[in-house]
Design a protein around this motif. Structure first.
Motif, PDB file in Angstrom:
ATOM      1  N   SER A 115      79.028  -9.389  33.975  1.00 34.78           N
ATOM      2  CA  SER A 115      77.827  -8.708  33.485  1.00 34.78           C
ATOM      3  C   SER A 115      78.097  -7.240  33.228  1.00 34.78           C
ATOM      4  O   SER A 115      78.911  -6.608  33.901  1.00 34.78           O
ATOM      5  N   TYR A 175      73.492  -8.142  43.012  1.00 36.38           N
ATOM      6  CA  TYR A 175      73.959  -9.045  41.960  1.00 36.38           C
ATOM      7  C   TYR A 175      75.189  -8.460  41.267  1.00 36.38           C
ATOM      8  O   TYR A 175      76.207  -9.136  41.077  1.00 36.38           O
ATOM      9  N   PHE A 202      78.428  -9.829  29.986  1.00 33.70           N
ATOM     10  CA  PHE A 202      77.279 -10.047  29.102  1.00 33.70           C
ATOM     11  C   PHE A 202      76.296  -8.888  29.172  1.00 33.70           C
ATOM     12  O   PHE A 202      75.979  -8.389  30.243  1.00 33.70           O
ATOM     13  N   ASN A 204      72.216  -8.029  27.811  1.00 28.17           N
ATOM     14  CA  ASN A 204      70.971  -8.754  28.111  1.00 28.17           C
ATOM     15  C   ASN A 204      70.825  -9.919  27.143  1.00 28.17           C
ATOM     16  O   ASN A 204      70.585  -9.713  25.955  1.00 28.17           O
ATOM     17  N   TYR A 216      63.690 -14.492  38.382  1.00 28.54           N
ATOM     18  CA  TYR A 216      64.980 -14.159  37.792  1.00 28.54           C
ATOM     19  C   TYR A 216      64.918 -14.113  36.260  1.00 28.54           C
ATOM     20  O   TYR A 216      65.948 -14.089  35.602  1.00 28.54           O
ATOM     21  N   VAL A 219      63.695  -9.656  30.784  1.00 26.52           N
ATOM     22  CA  VAL A 219      62.502  -8.970  30.309  1.00 26.52           C
ATOM     23  C   VAL A 219      61.929  -9.598  29.029  1.00 26.52           C
ATOM     24  O   VAL A 219      60.698  -9.647  28.858  1.00 26.52           O
ATOM     25  N   THR A 234      54.037  -5.524  29.900  1.00 25.94           N
ATOM     26  CA  THR A 234      54.035  -4.292  30.702  1.00 25.94           C
ATOM     27  C   THR A 234      55.455  -3.745  30.794  1.00 25.94           C
ATOM     28  O   THR A 234      56.369  -4.405  31.282  1.00 25.94           O
ATOM     29  N   PHE A 236      58.119  -1.024  32.101  1.00 19.22           N
ATOM     30  CA  PHE A 236      58.358  -0.116  33.225  1.00 19.22           C
ATOM     31  C   PHE A 236      58.928   1.220  32.739  1.00 19.22           C
ATOM     32  O   PHE A 236      59.369   1.350  31.602  1.00 19.22           O
ATOM     33  N   ARG A 243      68.966  -0.921  26.334  1.00 18.63           N
ATOM     34  CA  ARG A 243      69.744  -2.127  26.578  1.00 18.63           C
ATOM     35  C   ARG A 243      70.259  -2.625  25.224  1.00 18.63           C
ATOM     36  O   ARG A 243      69.815  -2.190  24.170  1.00 18.63           O
ATOM     37  N   ARG A 302      61.766  -0.295  39.100  1.00 19.02           N
ATOM     38  CA  ARG A 302      62.440  -1.133  40.099  1.00 19.02           C
ATOM     39  C   ARG A 302      63.660  -0.356  40.560  1.00 19.02           C
ATOM     40  O   ARG A 302      64.465   0.083  39.733  1.00 19.02           O
ATOM     41  N   ASP A 305      67.198  -1.019  39.250  1.00 18.81           N
ATOM     42  CA  ASP A 305      67.489  -0.898  37.815  1.00 18.81           C
ATOM     43  C   ASP A 305      68.340   0.326  37.525  1.00 18.81           C
ATOM     44  O   ASP A 305      68.110   1.398  38.096  1.00 18.81           O
TER      45      ASP A 305
HETATM   46  C1  UD1 Z   1      69.903  -8.271  32.756  1.00 19.54           C
HETATM   47  C2  UD1 Z   1      70.064  -9.606  33.437  1.00 19.54           C
HETATM   48  C3  UD1 Z   1      71.289  -9.619  34.281  1.00 19.54           C
HETATM   49  C4  UD1 Z   1      72.456  -9.227  33.413  1.00 19.54           C
HETATM   50  C5  UD1 Z   1      72.213  -7.872  32.764  1.00 19.54           C
HETATM   51  C6  UD1 Z   1      73.348  -7.506  31.818  1.00 19.54           C
HETATM   52  C7  UD1 Z   1      68.047 -10.871  33.913  1.00 19.54           C
HETATM   53  C8  UD1 Z   1      66.902 -11.074  34.854  1.00 19.54           C
HETATM   54  N1  UD1 Z   1      68.903  -9.890  34.246  1.00 19.54           N
HETATM   55  O1  UD1 Z   1      69.640  -7.253  33.756  1.00 19.54           O
HETATM   56  O2  UD1 Z   1      71.486 -10.918  34.832  1.00 19.54           O
HETATM   57  O3  UD1 Z   1      73.601  -9.192  34.194  1.00 19.54           O
HETATM   58  O4  UD1 Z   1      71.029  -7.933  32.007  1.00 19.54           O
HETATM   59  O5  UD1 Z   1      73.115  -6.338  31.144  1.00 19.54           O
HETATM   60  O6  UD1 Z   1      68.171 -11.523  32.908  1.00 19.54           O
HETATM   61  N2  UD1 Z   1      61.372  -4.412  32.576  1.00 19.54           N
HETATM   62  C9  UD1 Z   1      60.117  -4.058  32.123  1.00 19.54           C
HETATM   63  N3  UD1 Z   1      59.072  -4.906  32.370  1.00 19.54           N
HETATM   64  C10 UD1 Z   1      59.221  -6.090  33.051  1.00 19.54           C
HETATM   65  C11 UD1 Z   1      60.526  -6.444  33.503  1.00 19.54           C
HETATM   66  C12 UD1 Z   1      61.582  -5.577  33.237  1.00 19.54           C
HETATM   67  O7  UD1 Z   1      59.924  -2.998  31.516  1.00 19.54           O
HETATM   68  O8  UD1 Z   1      58.235  -6.803  33.230  1.00 19.54           O
HETATM   69  C13 UD1 Z   1      62.495  -3.492  32.287  1.00 19.54           C
HETATM   70  C14 UD1 Z   1      63.350  -3.192  33.517  1.00 19.54           C
HETATM   71  O9  UD1 Z   1      62.821  -2.130  34.249  1.00 19.54           O
HETATM   72  C15 UD1 Z   1      64.691  -2.851  32.883  1.00 19.54           C
HETATM   73  C16 UD1 Z   1      64.711  -3.699  31.591  1.00 19.54           C
HETATM   74  O10 UD1 Z   1      63.377  -4.123  31.382  1.00 19.54           O
HETATM   75  O11 UD1 Z   1      64.737  -1.496  32.528  1.00 19.54           O
HETATM   76  C17 UD1 Z   1      65.607  -4.904  31.647  1.00 19.54           C
HETATM   77  O12 UD1 Z   1      65.282  -5.693  32.760  1.00 19.54           O
HETATM   78  P1  UD1 Z   1      65.867  -7.191  32.962  1.00 19.54           P
HETATM   79  O13 UD1 Z   1      65.519  -8.059  31.828  1.00 19.54           O
HETATM   80  O14 UD1 Z   1      65.444  -7.629  34.330  1.00 19.54           O
HETATM   81  O15 UD1 Z   1      67.415  -7.014  32.824  1.00 19.54           O
HETATM   82  P2  UD1 Z   1      68.544  -6.122  33.463  1.00 19.54           P
HETATM   83  O16 UD1 Z   1      68.157  -5.557  34.776  1.00 19.54           O
HETATM   84  O17 UD1 Z   1      68.987  -5.208  32.373  1.00 19.54           O
END
Ligand code: UD1
Length: 338
Positions: A115, A175, A202, A204, A216, A219, A234, A236, A243, A302, A305
């Motif tokens: 990742s 993780y 990888f 996202n 898990y 986003v 929503t 954050f 990303r 979070r 993050d």
């Molecule tokens: C993701 C992957 C991880 C992978 C990584 C590689 C998931 C859950 N995580 O992590 O397995 O190794 O990419 O780059 O697929 N956010 C919001 N609103 C929400 C949820 C999240 O704004 O409701 C924001 C988070 O704060 C973060 C971003 O979206 O800044 C991405 O979050 P997330 O999809 O969980 O992925 P990563 O933490 O980047």
């Protein structure tokens, strides 16, 4: 080739399975069908239901195999510290159990799902101090809405840059630490057993079949579920965190290419679309394409993050001749169609 695909019943695994078959391989799948991921039993051909930590099952699954694609893992950022031992056990120990059996069965080729989170905050530039590596963000700063990591020397704002595979690793959550540990174990195996490992870091990953409504979920799936409920996505922080969203079919093609590639004994490859977007952009594009409510930026955060995850996938293009087929607009249309 005859390939053992671990985690082949999962989101990325099912796409990799289809791609490997399309590329003419014979595929055997090993998957534990974890109940926190699989609420129903998926239809997967040639499936052995077993946990990657079950050495005897892994050993049997390896009979006659030429290469292994190892995707089986506990994914996501984690819910809280109570997840810690499960991450280490599923990801680090699971990889070790597999590697030990690879050695015994004289399988010499491994593609390992890693990742981009192994880089932590990655590469930044300060106007005065050049390239710097900021430490973890402070809770006081996050609470005050200061989401950008400052220069660790002068505290001034930084510009995020693209990290390459040679950048120092700096995992910031359990993780990430477990995924990096798997890379290290695989590299040790490759040296000692004369094997060859491609560590696919990888970005996202999104696309049809993304897990939804689990702790898990990524986003894009979370935003999509909100829109389907008639709610606003929503976002954050301030929505400006960056990303690279890479379509799962492109990831599957990269994995299948790596499985047969002539690469060094240990080769790390960033796997991204090559286009950096903000989370706010993603939310906006999804809302517009869905015809749903505009996103709401909450300012919540979070702690695990990182601010920006932006890496260059040029090595994968240059060494393996891979290139992504989807941009975010066509990818979102594909996600919403399914
Ligand atoms: C993701 C992957 C991880 C992978 C990584 C590689 C998931 C859950 N995580 O992590 O397995 O190794 O990419 O780059 O697929 N956010 C919001 N609103 C929400 C949820 C999240 O704004 O409701 C924001 C988070 O704060 C973060 C971003 O979206 O800044 C991405 O979050 P997330 O999809 O969980 O992925 P990563 O933490 O980047």
């Amino acid at each position: 080739m005859r390939i053992l695909l671990t985690g082949g019943a999962g989101f990325i695994g099912r796409h990799v399975h289809a791609q490997l078959l399309a590329d003419g391989h014979e595929v055997r799948v090993l998957d534990s069908l974890r109940p926190d991921v699989h609420q129903t039993k998926p239809a997967v051909d040639n499936l052995i239901v077993a946990d990657i930590r079950d050495g005897e099952a892994v050993d049997r699954a390896l009979v006659g195999v030429d290469a292994v694609v190892h995707l089986a893992a506990k994914v996501g950022l984690g819910v809280d510290l109570d997840d810690m031992d499960d991450y280490v056990s599923s990801n680090s120990l699971g990889t070790a159990v597999l590697l030990r059996r690879l050695g015994r069965r004289k399988v010499r080729r491994l593609v390992y799902a890693s990742s981009m989170v192994v880089y932590g905050e990655g590469h930044y530039e300060c106007d005065r101090h050049g390239e710097v590596a900021p430490g973890p963000r402070r809770i006081e700063d996050l609470d005050a809405g200061q989401f950008e990591p400052p220069c660790p020397i002068c505290g001034e704002p930084l510009r995020p840059g693209l990290v390459t595979e040679d950048a120092p690793t700096d995992p910031r959550n359990t993780y990430a630490a477990s995924k990096l540990n798997g890379e290290h174990l695989a590299a040790a195996w490759a040296r000692e057993a004369g094997g060859r490992v491609a560590a696919m870091r990888f970005h996202n990953v999104y696309g049809p079949g993304m897990p939804r409504n689990t702790p898990y979920a990524g986003v894009a799936a979370i935003f999509r579920s909100a829109l389907a409920r008639g709610e606003a996505p929503t976002v954050f922080e301030d929505g400006l965190q960056r990303r690279d969203f890479v379509h799962v079919s492109d990831v599957a093609a990269a994995v299948s290419t790596a499985a047969v590639a002539d690469h060094p004994q240990f080769a790390a490859y960033n796997v991204g679309s090559g286009t950096v977007r903000t989370i706010g952009d993603l939310a906006g594009e999804l809302s517009r394409a869905y015809g749903g409510l505009d996103p709401v930026i909450t300012g919540d955060y979070r702690l695990g993050d990182v601010r920006h995850i932006t890496a260059s996938s040029d090595r994968l293009r240059a060494h393996l001749g891979w290139k992504p087929g989807y941009d975010l607009t066509t990818g979102i249309a594909d996600l919403l169609r399914h």
